[in-house]
Design an enzyme around this catalytic site. Structure first.
Site, PDB file in Angstrom:
ATOM      1  N   LYS A   6     -10.828 -13.258  38.382  1.00  0.00           N
ATOM      2  CA  LYS A   6     -11.959 -13.150  37.453  1.00  0.00           C
ATOM      3  C   LYS A   6     -13.124 -14.044  37.897  1.00  0.00           C
ATOM      4  CE  LYS A   6     -14.175 -12.321  33.537  1.00  0.00           C
ATOM      5  NZ  LYS A   6     -14.850 -11.060  33.263  1.00  0.00           N
TER       6      LYS A   6
ATOM      7  N   LYS B 253     -20.900 -20.283  31.844  1.00  0.00           N
ATOM      8  CA  LYS B 253     -19.557 -20.881  31.911  1.00  0.00           C
ATOM      9  C   LYS B 253     -18.742 -20.256  33.047  1.00  0.00           C
ATOM     10  CE  LYS B 253     -16.538 -18.940  29.548  1.00  0.00           C
ATOM     11  NZ  LYS B 253     -15.437 -17.997  29.587  1.00  0.00           N
TER      12      LYS B 253
ATOM     13  N   THR C 210     -11.614 -15.723  29.560  1.00  0.00           N
ATOM     14  CA  THR C 210     -11.925 -16.203  30.907  1.00  0.00           C
ATOM     15  C   THR C 210     -11.966 -17.718  30.840  1.00  0.00           C
ATOM     16  OG1 THR C 210     -13.287 -14.249  31.303  1.00  0.00           O
ATOM     17  CG2 THR C 210     -13.587 -16.115  32.798  1.00  0.00           C
TER      18      THR C 210
HETATM   19  P1  NAD Z   1     -17.360 -14.814  21.384  1.00  0.00           P
HETATM   20  O1  NAD Z   1     -17.926 -16.173  21.388  1.00  0.00           O
HETATM   21  O2  NAD Z   1     -18.199 -13.661  20.909  1.00  0.00           O
HETATM   22  O3  NAD Z   1     -16.013 -14.782  20.483  1.00  0.00           O
HETATM   23  C1  NAD Z   1     -15.052 -15.797  20.480  1.00  0.00           C
HETATM   24  C2  NAD Z   1     -14.444 -15.872  19.106  1.00  0.00           C
HETATM   25  O4  NAD Z   1     -13.406 -16.850  19.109  1.00  0.00           O
HETATM   26  C3  NAD Z   1     -15.428 -16.293  18.007  1.00  0.00           C
HETATM   27  O5  NAD Z   1     -15.444 -15.305  16.979  1.00  0.00           O
HETATM   28  C4  NAD Z   1     -14.894 -17.633  17.520  1.00  0.00           C
HETATM   29  O6  NAD Z   1     -15.118 -17.851  16.142  1.00  0.00           O
HETATM   30  C5  NAD Z   1     -13.421 -17.486  17.840  1.00  0.00           C
HETATM   31  N1  NAD Z   1     -12.679 -18.737  17.927  1.00  0.00           N
HETATM   32  C6  NAD Z   1     -13.032 -19.899  18.544  1.00  0.00           C
HETATM   33  N2  NAD Z   1     -12.044 -20.818  18.418  1.00  0.00           N
HETATM   34  C7  NAD Z   1     -11.062 -20.221  17.711  1.00  0.00           C
HETATM   35  C8  NAD Z   1      -9.762 -20.651  17.255  1.00  0.00           C
HETATM   36  N3  NAD Z   1      -9.313 -21.888  17.517  1.00  0.00           N
HETATM   37  N4  NAD Z   1      -9.004 -19.776  16.555  1.00  0.00           N
HETATM   38  C9  NAD Z   1      -9.442 -18.537  16.272  1.00  0.00           C
HETATM   39  N5  NAD Z   1     -10.666 -18.068  16.680  1.00  0.00           N
HETATM   40  C10 NAD Z   1     -11.445 -18.907  17.382  1.00  0.00           C
HETATM   41  O7  NAD Z   1     -16.840 -14.547  22.865  1.00  0.00           O
HETATM   42  P2  NAD Z   1     -16.535 -13.119  23.555  1.00  0.00           P
HETATM   43  O8  NAD Z   1     -17.789 -12.542  24.116  1.00  0.00           O
HETATM   44  O9  NAD Z   1     -15.675 -12.310  22.659  1.00  0.00           O
HETATM   45  O10 NAD Z   1     -15.698 -13.622  24.838  1.00  0.00           O
HETATM   46  C11 NAD Z   1     -14.357 -14.093  24.710  1.00  0.00           C
HETATM   47  C12 NAD Z   1     -13.835 -14.371  26.113  1.00  0.00           C
HETATM   48  O11 NAD Z   1     -13.888 -13.159  26.891  1.00  0.00           O
HETATM   49  C13 NAD Z   1     -14.667 -15.426  26.868  1.00  0.00           C
HETATM   50  O12 NAD Z   1     -13.814 -16.226  27.638  1.00  0.00           O
HETATM   51  C14 NAD Z   1     -15.575 -14.563  27.743  1.00  0.00           C
HETATM   52  O13 NAD Z   1     -15.979 -15.259  28.905  1.00  0.00           O
HETATM   53  C15 NAD Z   1     -14.663 -13.375  28.051  1.00  0.00           C
HETATM   54  N6  NAD Z   1     -15.353 -12.117  28.357  1.00  0.00           N
HETATM   55  C16 NAD Z   1     -16.423 -11.712  27.616  1.00  0.00           C
HETATM   56  C17 NAD Z   1     -17.043 -10.501  27.939  1.00  0.00           C
HETATM   57  C18 NAD Z   1     -18.243  -9.991  27.168  1.00  0.00           C
HETATM   58  O14 NAD Z   1     -18.882  -9.025  27.634  1.00  0.00           O
HETATM   59  N7  NAD Z   1     -18.558 -10.559  26.016  1.00  0.00           N
HETATM   60  C19 NAD Z   1     -16.562  -9.708  28.996  1.00  0.00           C
HETATM   61  C20 NAD Z   1     -15.450 -10.142  29.698  1.00  0.00           C
HETATM   62  C21 NAD Z   1     -14.838 -11.353  29.362  1.00  0.00           C
END
Ligand code: NAD
Length: 294
Positions: free
Chosen positions: A167, A242, A92
């Site tokens: 979204k 965010k 997102t």
């Molecule tokens: P998170 O912070 O748990 O995971 C993100 C991962 O990305 C981390 O493991 C981090 O180490 C990795 N990362 C960061 N920079 C990187 C790079 N350059 N190369 C490789 N890996 C890298 O976040 P999440 O909860 O998995 O959410 C991810 C996205 O999905 C966000 O944009 C969030 O808003 C969206 N989202 C989350 C949820 C939820 O319930 N958690 C639901 C819908 C959407």
């Protein structure tokens, strides 16, 4: 179809497992060694980002926190991927970054499909995510098998960027609804109502909603809710804050005042910045209870 996935966090890890279990040819990576080990323990290939070969990838899938992370990954692989490769961004992020990445991809002969999701880690593990999709029709058709594996609902909204627009609107509703549910439970607590009985009432009455049944903020009322697990996310408060700020930016871009969305953005940002960013967003409930001074 060969897929390289960047991001094995709360969402990326169960998504990668679901794709791997479905037999998709997948290499997944993350800057976190612990995250890579978690996918490796499930049997998947998880080299460090610098060791990933993207030259034969059909799809580069990103599931990363914010636009800057997606932009960094695209910049690091854009020249190395084959012509026609599809960047599938399920993160997102803001519409502006998506537009800039789309331009850069197009100039290099690549496709960008934005496909943010709803459904949380539970939906990623079960393959029941809802996708909000923007992109050219033929590019969307090429990555549709991935969307169908990970999700049970795919809604297309038009050109690249429109998935992120949908979204932003969707999560503004989730953030506002969250505040309503958490405040309702705080009042119920203050009035001495039994939380489980109140939850059962609401679930079967006009207050019923996804937040109530999946992010009930009172511990030990709903099995598997983050509140019953020390408020471990789930959906981290920093990400909710965010998303609500992204919704405010989207509203500003069309000169629309969304006052409830603005209040939700302020409350979740304040909560996350007070050191609670890595808790599930439902932990904000605790700040609404009498006597809490955080
Ligand atoms: P998170 O912070 O748990 O995971 C993100 C991962 O990305 C981390 O493991 C981090 O180490 C990795 N990362 C960061 N920079 C990187 C790079 N350059 N190369 C490789 N890996 C890298 O976040 P999440 O909860 O998995 O959410 C991810 C996205 O999905 C966000 O944009 C969030 O808003 C969206 N989202 C989350 C949820 C939820 O319930 N958690 C639901 C819908 C959407």
């Amino acid at each position: 179809m060969r897929v390289v996935q960047f991001g094995l966090g709360t969402m990326g890890l169960p998504m990668a497992r679901t794709l791997f279990d479905a037999g998709i040819d997948l290499v997944a990576t993350d800057v976190s060694a612990a995250a890579r080990e978690a996918f490796g323990a499930a049997g998947g290939a998880a080299p460090p980002p610098t060791d990933v070969d993207v030259s034969t990838a059909d799809v580069v899938l990103t599931m990363l926190p914010e636009g800057e992370h997606v932009a960094a990954v695209h910049a690091s692989v854009r020249e190395d991927v084959a012509d026609g490769t599809v960047f599938l961004d399920c993160s997102t992020i803001d519409v502006e970054t998506t537009a800039a990445l789309h331009t850069a991809a197009s100039e290099r002969g690549l496709e960008l499909v934005d496909a943010p999701v709803s459904g949380g880690p539970e939906g990623a593990a079960a393959g029941t995510l809802s996708f909000m999709v923007g992109g050219r029709d033929d590019a969307v058709e090429r990555i549709r098998p991935l969307l169908d594996t990970l999700g049970s609902r795919v809604t297309t909204f038009g050109p690249t960027g429109m998935g992120q627009a949908a979204k932003a609107c969707h999560n503004m509703i989730v953030g506002i609804t969250g505040l309503a549910v958490f405040e309702g439970f705080a009042l119920a607590d203050a009035l001495g109502l039994d939380a489980s009985a109140f939850h059962a009432l609401c679930s079967n009455a006009a207050a019923a909603c996804w937040t109530l049944d999946n992010r009930c903020p009172v511990p030990d009322v709903v099995d598997g809710a983050p509140s019953s697990n020390g408020y471990e996310p789930g959906f981290a408060a920093r990400l909710m804050a965010k998303d609500l700020r992204l919704a405010q930016a989207a509203a500003a871009s069309v000169s629309l005042e969304t006052s409830f969305g603005r209040q939700a953005a302020e409350r979740f940002t304040e909560f996350a910045e007070a050191g609670n960013g890595d808790l599930d967003y439902s932990a904000l409930y605790r700040t609404l209870l009498p006597g809490d001074d955080s």
